[in-house]
Scaffold this active site. Structure first.
Site, mmCIF file in Angstrom:
data_model
loop_
_atom_site.group_PDB
_atom_site.id
_atom_site.type_symbol
_atom_site.label_atom_id
_atom_site.label_comp_id
_atom_site.label_asym_id
_atom_site.label_seq_id
_atom_site.Cartn_x
_atom_site.Cartn_y
_atom_site.Cartn_z
ATOM 1 N N PHE A 1 0.914 -1.161 -0.040
ATOM 2 C CA PHE A 1 -0.052 0.169 -0.067
ATOM 3 C C PHE A 1 0.976 1.260 0.144
ATOM 4 O O PHE A 1 1.669 1.352 1.105
ATOM 5 C CB PHE A 1 -0.876 -0.127 1.362
ATOM 6 C CG PHE A 1 -1.888 1.009 1.101
ATOM 7 C CD1 PHE A 1 -3.401 0.673 0.705
ATOM 8 C CD2 PHE A 1 -1.795 1.979 2.127
ATOM 9 C CE1 PHE A 1 -4.301 1.617 0.817
ATOM 10 C CE2 PHE A 1 -3.031 2.921 2.072
ATOM 11 C CZ PHE A 1 -4.199 2.675 1.411
ATOM 12 N N GLU B 80 5.195 9.738 0.771
ATOM 13 C CA GLU B 80 6.221 10.040 -0.377
ATOM 14 C C GLU B 80 7.281 10.812 0.578
ATOM 15 O O GLU B 80 7.020 11.105 1.961
ATOM 16 C CB GLU B 80 5.853 11.289 -1.200
ATOM 17 C CG GLU B 80 4.593 10.291 -2.278
ATOM 18 C CD GLU B 80 4.245 11.266 -3.396
ATOM 19 O OE1 GLU B 80 3.507 10.647 -4.133
ATOM 20 O OE2 GLU B 80 4.607 12.472 -3.381
ATOM 21 N N GLY C 168 3.381 12.877 4.376
ATOM 22 C CA GLY C 168 2.745 11.740 5.103
ATOM 23 C C GLY C 168 1.359 11.381 4.847
ATOM 24 O O GLY C 168 1.465 10.253 4.396
ATOM 25 N N GLU D 290 1.493 4.680 10.447
ATOM 26 C CA GLU D 290 0.260 4.733 10.518
ATOM 27 C C GLU D 290 -0.507 5.991 10.630
ATOM 28 O O GLU D 290 -1.389 5.834 11.724
ATOM 29 C CB GLU D 290 -0.367 3.319 10.945
ATOM 30 C CG GLU D 290 -2.134 3.192 10.039
ATOM 31 C CD GLU D 290 -1.796 2.809 8.682
ATOM 32 O OE1 GLU D 290 -2.866 2.810 8.077
ATOM 33 O OE2 GLU D 290 -0.698 2.518 8.169
#
Length: 389
Positions: free
Chosen positions: A122, A126, A130, A363
């Site tokens: 996934f 970059e 974020g 995450e």
């Protein structure tokens, strides 16, 4: 109020516990030194059905829901955050396919992914962004009936394994964010060396370089311009999964601290006699209980409000911010119970501390998750987060 797991959830928990203790635990040192999660263990994970816990039976899953998924990740996280994280990052593309794929894409990607035929990826992050789609620099340029993707993605898990990757890019003509599905190692796909991390050594992350990777209209996930909705929808469940992993590390360090306190002797008596040790153990236990209650409540919300991504996003963002910081605090407490032995590799609690250091920073950072949750709560007429059990 019912705190008991049902029969299916108990079966999933037992399978995850067996996988962690029978298969992963004996090979912890191997995983740490090789800095790779062995393929044969991944195959066992798939054979035991762990890749399909939340997904429908008609696609090869178990259909057990997200409470069962959280419990499974927690059980594996007690033994190895690397193993649990690997499962979590495999869930991310599978969640995207489950939520947004059309029928053909579901058969092509979701079904074999649940069967463990690949390790998917996934790719949103970059070097310069974020979670802000406005800062995306990966471009999808349309030429005829094809799109050509160019750009760099950062910290991408499973990038060195064959399989599909969900890639988010800005369409050159309209600047809308769209999700595309590519096959890793296609023409124009290349990798950096894996990033050297402080922890989670069994789950590598890479920079992915895309140089005019060709995709067709059939490779668009969802619809054009739906990229940010896909990101929000998928990572809502991803935050829940990572929260479960680090709740697991807290449970593992709690078990280690209790065992050490009962066995370590001082003047012919275990150090469990000391009030300071008792106080630390009590605090660790309270933190683990708090994390588990938050985790299970958010997982129950994910099952109950499957059609309301924003409610799920609020709930999982809230617990992700809370549990991430709590895991670091709790695992350090457990290390301190061990005294000087806690910082040695022989006593595995130091690994739990190292692994938990990642929690507030992946995450979605812990601070940003609190801002997301707070924004949802304060902007909504009806609170997205229900504090009533």
């Amino acid at each position: 109020m019912d705190f008991k797991l049902n029969e299916v959830q108990l079966a999933v928990r037992d399978a995850a516990r067996t996988f962690a203790t029978k298969y992963v635990q004996p090979r912890i040192d191997e995983i740490e030194k090789a800095e790779e999660f062995p393929q044969d263990l991944f195959d066992v994970m798939a054979e035991m059905g762990l890749l399909g816990v939340p997904y429908p039976e008609e696609h090869g899953g178990i259909g057990a829901g997200y409470v069962a998924t959280a419990v499974a990740l927690e059980e594996i996280g007690k033994v190895s955050a690397s193993a649990a994280t690997l499962l979590t990052v495999c869930y991310l593309p599978l969640d995207a396919f489950h939520l947004f794929a059309n029928e053909a894409q579901t058969e092509k990607y979701l079904v074999p992914g649940i069967a463990g035929e690949y390790r998917g990826s996934f790719a949103f992050t970059e070097p310069g962004t974020g979670s802000d789609p406005k800062q995306l620099t990966t471009i999808a340029k349309k030429v005829g009936d094809k799109y050509y993707l160019s750009g760099t993605k950062r910290f991408i898990s499973n990038a060195a394994y064959p399989g599909p990757m969900v890639v988010f890019a800005k369409e050159a003509e309209t600047e809308i964010c769209t999700a595309f599905i590519i096959d890793k190692f296609c023409k124009g796909y290349s990798l950096s060396n894996p990033w050297d991390k402080v922890s989670l050594h069994g789950s590598h992350v890479y920079d992915v370089f895309l140089d005019e990777v060709e995709v067709g209209e059939e490779d668009v996930l969802g619809t054009h311009g739906q990229g940010f909705d896909i990101l929000i929808g998928t990572t809502a469940y991803g935050k829940l999964a990572f929260s479960a992993v680090f709740t697991g590390t807290m449970g593992g360090s709690y078990d280690m601290a209790v065992k050490y306190a009962k066995e370590k002797m001082h003047r012919d008596k275990p150090i469990a006699k000391f009030p300071t040790v008792q106080s630390r153990i009590a605090q660790i236990a309270a933190n683990v209980m708090a994390a588990k209650l938050c985790l299970y409540k958010a997982a129950a919300d994910a099952d109950e409000y499957a059609g309301d991504i924003r409610k799920i996003q609020c709930s999982t963002a809230l617990i992700k911010g809370y549990i991430s910081d709590l895991a670091v605090e709790t695992n350090v407490l457990a290390l301190n119970v061990h005294g000087a032995y806690g910082v040695t590799a022989e006593y595995q609690v130091e690994r739990m501390v190292r692994d938990s250091l990642v929690a507030p920073n992946i995450e979605g950072s812990a601070d940003i998750q609190r801002l997301i949750a707070g924004g949802y709560i304060l902007r909504s007429k009806d609170s997205y987060f229900d504090t009533n059990f």
